[in-house]
Design a protein around this motif. Structure first.
Motif, PDB file in Angstrom:
ATOM      1  N   ALA A  50       0.836  -1.202   0.000  1.00  0.00           N
ATOM      2  CA  ALA A  50       0.000   0.000   0.000  1.00  0.00           C
ATOM      3  C   ALA A  50       0.871   1.253   0.000  1.00  0.00           C
ATOM      4  O   ALA A  50       0.560   2.238  -0.689  1.00  0.00           O
ATOM      5  N   PHE A  51       1.964   1.217   0.751  1.00  0.00           N
ATOM      6  CA  PHE A  51       2.881   2.367   0.786  1.00  0.00           C
ATOM      7  C   PHE A  51       3.527   2.597  -0.565  1.00  0.00           C
ATOM      8  O   PHE A  51       3.584   3.735  -1.048  1.00  0.00           O
ATOM      9  N   SER A  88       2.431   1.630  -3.475  1.00  0.00           N
ATOM     10  CA  SER A  88       1.396   2.037  -4.411  1.00  0.00           C
ATOM     11  C   SER A  88       1.067   3.516  -4.258  1.00  0.00           C
ATOM     12  O   SER A  88       0.898   4.232  -5.250  1.00  0.00           O
ATOM     13  N   ALA A  89       0.999   3.991  -3.029  1.00  0.00           N
ATOM     14  CA  ALA A  89       0.713   5.411  -2.805  1.00  0.00           C
ATOM     15  C   ALA A  89       1.900   6.290  -3.174  1.00  0.00           C
ATOM     16  O   ALA A  89       1.727   7.397  -3.695  1.00  0.00           O
ATOM     17  N   LEU A  90       3.104   5.795  -2.937  1.00  0.00           N
ATOM     18  CA  LEU A  90       4.300   6.590  -3.190  1.00  0.00           C
ATOM     19  C   LEU A  90       4.593   6.729  -4.673  1.00  0.00           C
ATOM     20  O   LEU A  90       4.849   7.825  -5.171  1.00  0.00           O
ATOM     21  N   PHE A  91       4.552   5.614  -5.407  1.00  0.00           N
ATOM     22  CA  PHE A  91       4.928   5.633  -6.812  1.00  0.00           C
ATOM     23  C   PHE A  91       3.736   5.642  -7.766  1.00  0.00           C
ATOM     24  O   PHE A  91       3.902   5.826  -8.962  1.00  0.00           O
ATOM     25  N   GLY A  92       2.569   5.361  -7.267  1.00  0.00           N
ATOM     26  CA  GLY A  92       1.382   5.374  -8.117  1.00  0.00           C
ATOM     27  C   GLY A  92       1.261   4.185  -9.040  1.00  0.00           C
ATOM     28  O   GLY A  92       0.601   4.246 -10.076  1.00  0.00           O
ATOM     29  N   ILE A  93       1.893   3.061  -8.687  1.00  0.00           N
ATOM     30  CA  ILE A  93       1.779   1.863  -9.523  1.00  0.00           C
ATOM     31  C   ILE A  93       1.089   0.758  -8.766  1.00  0.00           C
ATOM     32  O   ILE A  93       0.992   0.770  -7.587  1.00  0.00           O
TER      33      ILE A  93
END
Length: 97
Positions: free
Chosen positions: A89-90, A92-97
């Motif tokens: 989740a981190f 995904s939120a950080l890099f947007g992938i």
């Protein structure tokens, strides 16, 4: 000296602007990556599932072998799976992938 500096800036300016990719190209590359790969969150869920299954088998094996103090092993495998979900989740939120 001022003319040389002005001439260098005049020649170097257009080269710098040509070397940088545009916003449209970056969005296209991001779209291509999202279309062809799993998201980081999906990957973390798969890894957390594998950790949970491996941990369950190891804990069951230790329990069947007579070891009654398995609380630490249960906590370790459980928190490893939770860490994988949160890491996905981190990312995904950080890099947007």
């Amino acid at each position: 000296m001022k003319r040389l500096l002005a001439c260098m800036i005049a020649l170097y300016g257009p080269l710098v602007s040509l070397a940088q990719p545009g916003i449209a190209e970056m969005q296209q590359a991001s779209q291509d990556l999202r279309a062809s790969f799993f998201s980081a969150f999906d990957l973390s869920l798969v890894l957390a599932t594998l950790l949970g299954l491996i941990g369950a088998v190891k804990i069951y094996n230790n329990w069947q072998m007579g070891e009654r103090r398995i609380d630490a092993a249960i906590a370790a495998w459980f928190y490893a799976a939770i860490f994988m979900v949160l890491a996905g989740a981190f990312l995904s939120a950080l890099f947007g992938i």
